[in-house]
Design a protein around this motif. Sequence first.
Motif, PDB file in Angstrom:
ATOM      1  N   THR A  21       0.846  -1.194   0.000  1.00 16.99           N
ATOM      2  CA  THR A  21       0.000   0.000   0.000  1.00 16.99           C
ATOM      3  C   THR A  21       0.884   1.247   0.000  1.00 16.99           C
ATOM      4  O   THR A  21       0.867   2.019  -0.951  1.00 16.99           O
ATOM      5  CB  THR A  21      -0.944   0.002   1.227  1.00 16.99           C
ATOM      6  OG1 THR A  21      -1.749  -1.178   1.183  1.00 16.99           O
ATOM      7  CG2 THR A  21      -1.846   1.226   1.226  1.00 16.99           C
ATOM      8  N   ASP A  24       5.754  -0.827  -2.620  1.00 17.62           N
ATOM      9  CA  ASP A  24       5.420  -1.695  -3.750  1.00 17.62           C
ATOM     10  C   ASP A  24       5.274  -3.154  -3.339  1.00 17.62           C
ATOM     11  O   ASP A  24       5.046  -4.017  -4.176  1.00 17.62           O
ATOM     12  CB  ASP A  24       6.461  -1.554  -4.864  1.00 17.62           C
ATOM     13  CG  ASP A  24       7.863  -1.979  -4.431  1.00 17.62           C
ATOM     14  OD1 ASP A  24       8.049  -2.508  -3.316  1.00 17.62           O
ATOM     15  OD2 ASP A  24       8.794  -1.754  -5.236  1.00 17.62           O
ATOM     16  N   ASP A 110      -4.186  -3.796   0.879  1.00 16.74           N
ATOM     17  CA  ASP A 110      -4.045  -4.518  -0.380  1.00 16.74           C
ATOM     18  C   ASP A 110      -4.094  -6.036  -0.255  1.00 16.74           C
ATOM     19  O   ASP A 110      -4.184  -6.736  -1.244  1.00 16.74           O
ATOM     20  CB  ASP A 110      -2.715  -4.158  -1.038  1.00 16.74           C
ATOM     21  CG  ASP A 110      -1.546  -4.818  -0.329  1.00 16.74           C
ATOM     22  OD1 ASP A 110      -1.406  -4.630   0.902  1.00 16.74           O
ATOM     23  OD2 ASP A 110      -0.780  -5.539  -0.986  1.00 16.74           O
ATOM     24  N   PRO A 127      -5.016  -0.288  -3.612  1.00 21.35           N
ATOM     25  CA  PRO A 127      -4.249   0.020  -4.821  1.00 21.35           C
ATOM     26  C   PRO A 127      -4.718  -0.868  -5.976  1.00 21.35           C
ATOM     27  O   PRO A 127      -5.315  -1.934  -5.766  1.00 21.35           O
ATOM     28  CB  PRO A 127      -2.811  -0.330  -4.427  1.00 21.35           C
ATOM     29  CG  PRO A 127      -2.789  -0.357  -2.937  1.00 21.35           C
ATOM     30  CD  PRO A 127      -4.175  -0.775  -2.528  1.00 21.35           C
ATOM     31  N   ARG A 128      -4.428  -0.448  -7.169  1.00 18.20           N
ATOM     32  CA  ARG A 128      -4.817  -1.162  -8.385  1.00 18.20           C
ATOM     33  C   ARG A 128      -4.315  -2.603  -8.397  1.00 18.20           C
ATOM     34  O   ARG A 128      -4.962  -3.498  -8.931  1.00 18.20           O
ATOM     35  CB  ARG A 128      -4.282  -0.409  -9.599  1.00 18.20           C
ATOM     36  CG  ARG A 128      -4.662  -1.018 -10.926  1.00 18.20           C
ATOM     37  CD  ARG A 128      -4.097  -0.257 -12.051  1.00 18.20           C
ATOM     38  NE  ARG A 128      -2.642  -0.491 -12.076  1.00 18.20           N
ATOM     39  CZ  ARG A 128      -1.810   0.079 -12.900  1.00 18.20           C
ATOM     40  NH1 ARG A 128      -2.242   0.961 -13.762  1.00 18.20           N
ATOM     41  NH2 ARG A 128      -0.530  -0.202 -12.878  1.00 18.20           N
ATOM     42  N   ASP A 129      -3.168  -2.843  -7.767  1.00 20.59           N
ATOM     43  CA  ASP A 129      -2.564  -4.176  -7.794  1.00 20.59           C
ATOM     44  C   ASP A 129      -2.846  -4.984  -6.528  1.00 20.59           C
ATOM     45  O   ASP A 129      -2.130  -5.932  -6.212  1.00 20.59           O
ATOM     46  CB  ASP A 129      -1.067  -4.088  -8.051  1.00 20.59           C
ATOM     47  CG  ASP A 129      -0.323  -3.219  -7.046  1.00 20.59           C
ATOM     48  OD1 ASP A 129      -0.957  -2.394  -6.358  1.00 20.59           O
ATOM     49  OD2 ASP A 129       0.909  -3.363  -6.953  1.00 20.59           O
ATOM     50  N   LYS A 135      -9.998  -6.359  -3.737  1.00 23.27           N
ATOM     51  CA  LYS A 135     -10.682  -5.541  -4.741  1.00 23.27           C
ATOM     52  C   LYS A 135     -12.193  -5.750  -4.706  1.00 23.27           C
ATOM     53  O   LYS A 135     -12.962  -4.799  -4.820  1.00 23.27           O
ATOM     54  CB  LYS A 135     -10.154  -5.857  -6.142  1.00 23.27           C
ATOM     55  CG  LYS A 135      -8.768  -5.347  -6.420  1.00 23.27           C
ATOM     56  CD  LYS A 135      -8.369  -5.725  -7.835  1.00 23.27           C
ATOM     57  CE  LYS A 135      -7.004  -5.230  -8.192  1.00 23.27           C
ATOM     58  NZ  LYS A 135      -6.624  -5.610  -9.566  1.00 23.27           N
ATOM     59  N   SER A 144      -3.772   4.043  -8.918  1.00 28.09           N
ATOM     60  CA  SER A 144      -2.342   3.865  -8.652  1.00 28.09           C
ATOM     61  C   SER A 144      -2.056   2.505  -8.042  1.00 28.09           C
ATOM     62  O   SER A 144      -2.884   1.926  -7.339  1.00 28.09           O
ATOM     63  CB  SER A 144      -1.845   4.951  -7.688  1.00 28.09           C
ATOM     64  OG  SER A 144      -2.117   6.229  -8.199  1.00 28.09           O
ATOM     65  N   ARG A 145      -0.857   2.035  -8.288  1.00 26.35           N
ATOM     66  CA  ARG A 145      -0.378   0.795  -7.677  1.00 26.35           C
ATOM     67  C   ARG A 145       0.168   1.102  -6.290  1.00 26.35           C
ATOM     68  O   ARG A 145       0.467   2.251  -5.975  1.00 26.35           O
ATOM     69  CB  ARG A 145       0.733   0.185  -8.543  1.00 26.35           C
ATOM     70  CG  ARG A 145       0.256  -0.204  -9.939  1.00 26.35           C
ATOM     71  CD  ARG A 145       1.414  -0.599 -10.846  1.00 26.35           C
ATOM     72  NE  ARG A 145       2.231  -1.656 -10.292  1.00 26.35           N
ATOM     73  CZ  ARG A 145       2.015  -2.968 -10.468  1.00 26.35           C
ATOM     74  NH1 ARG A 145       1.010  -3.357 -11.203  1.00 26.35           N
ATOM     75  NH2 ARG A 145       2.813  -3.854  -9.934  1.00 26.35           N
ATOM     76  N   GLU A 148       3.108   3.637  -5.305  1.00 28.55           N
ATOM     77  CA  GLU A 148       3.262   4.517  -6.469  1.00 28.55           C
ATOM     78  C   GLU A 148       2.204   5.610  -6.496  1.00 28.55           C
ATOM     79  O   GLU A 148       1.747   6.023  -7.554  1.00 28.55           O
ATOM     80  CB  GLU A 148       3.214   3.691  -7.762  1.00 28.55           C
ATOM     81  CG  GLU A 148       4.364   2.710  -7.872  1.00 28.55           C
ATOM     82  CD  GLU A 148       4.314   1.876  -9.146  1.00 28.55           C
ATOM     83  OE1 GLU A 148       3.423   2.092 -10.002  1.00 28.55           O
ATOM     84  OE2 GLU A 148       5.179   0.988  -9.272  1.00 28.55           O
ATOM     85  N   ALA A 150      -0.842   5.611  -4.488  1.00 24.96           N
ATOM     86  CA  ALA A 150      -2.215   5.234  -4.120  1.00 24.96           C
ATOM     87  C   ALA A 150      -2.701   6.009  -2.893  1.00 24.96           C
ATOM     88  O   ALA A 150      -3.852   6.445  -2.847  1.00 24.96           O
ATOM     89  CB  ALA A 150      -2.299   3.728  -3.871  1.00 24.96           C
TER      90      ALA A 150
END
Length: 180
Positions: A21, A24, A110, A127-129, A135, A144-145, A148, A150
Amino acid sequence: MTADFIDWKKIRYLILDVDGTMTDGGVYLDSQGNELKKFSIKDGAGILLARQGGIQVMILTGRESLCVTQRAQELQIPYVFQNVKKKKEFLREFFRERQVGREEAAYIGDALNDLGAMSLAGITACPRDAAKEVKKSCTLILKSRGGEGAVREFAELLLEKQGILGQCKEALWGQEAGIQ
């Protein structure tokens, strides 16, 4: 709950997971066995913005790292809880002691170990990842990941919905546009 039905102005606590979060998700080890983490300056700016807007920021992580302690000190994050294995139970007690209602909390995480604690927050983001299960359960999936931007993305959205993003940027950086 969808983002359309949230009273964003009630949010006064922002709870952040770290690995995946604020970072990376990587753990870097040097040749002496020292752990290193890469934190985004963009996320740091988001934390400063949230604090400027009167949002209490908390780090809640299942691991222990001197890197996290140092980053939290740099950003003057008042609540830093590391090595928390049962995040939901911990957060429930924290909220009870401070009389924090669900609608007053936002949580960004995350991973699967965030899901229980996320269920205690009025708004959740990832985050996107993030893990697919996270999710599915989140109010918002950020563009954002992890590590990066988020956290900044969410902080800006929160303050924009509260109608104070511009004045927070002005107070911190002396300009409406803030920093890039």
